[in-house]
Enzyme design. Sequence first.
Site, short mmCIF file in Angstrom:
data_model
loop_
_atom_site.label_atom_id
_atom_site.label_comp_id
_atom_site.label_asym_id
_atom_site.label_seq_id
_atom_site.Cartn_x
_atom_site.Cartn_y
_atom_site.Cartn_z
CE LYS A 211 -2.46 3.33 2.39
NZ LYS A 211 -2.07 4.29 3.45
CG ASP B 178 -6.93 3.23 3.19
OD1 ASP B 178 -8.05 2.98 2.68
OD2 ASP B 178 -6.56 4.37 3.49
#
Length: 220
Positions: A124, A142
């Site tokens: 991420k 997320d």
Amino acid sequence: MDSPNKAARVEKILHTLEAHYPNPPIPLDHTDTYSLLVAVLLSAQCTDERVNKITPALWALAKTPEAMMDVPVETIQAVIRPCGLSPKKAKAISELSHILVEKYQGQVPADMAQLEQLPGVGHKTASVVMAQAFGVPAFPVDTHIHRLAQRWGLTSGKNVVQTEKDLKRLFPKEKWNKLHLQIIFYGREYCTARGCDGTRCPLCRWCYPNRKKPKQLHKP
């Protein structure tokens, strides 16, 4: 009224987010690629607002990998403690600064695989840097984006990996980087974790007008 099909939902989401957030800013304060990388690392399990309050003191210690590698880990940790997970994050910041200097001439590599190999940098974080620093199409997912994608019926994925694949398949590649930010801002303003349960915000109501009960989410 029946629920719109997925293609209709995708178009509505794109139109709504573009109308609300035509030019979404990067929420983490930074001055260059290195400061963005560190800020994103610090944002794990921490709000962007808190990171933005902490980083000025960190940059006062050191603004470059060369300078940061000479700062004791304990000193870094003391500054970033309010961000949470400070022992792990301080160690990662120190170690990745060493690696950037020794392996990449002090520059943050514009390569997903190389970024993911840096201490404290997961997929991420690497995706955010690739998208926001280098303009390479990526779709960082997320827990917040994962939650909204489920509420809007865009994924049934039980983890962020599957959700990322589903979102990349549904939305045009050239919109990924901007859309990532637009979803974040919409989630903060309208479709919050507690303020909307899949039945309250404008997009949730439009996507699923007949939904009466809270949307049951798969937690990542």
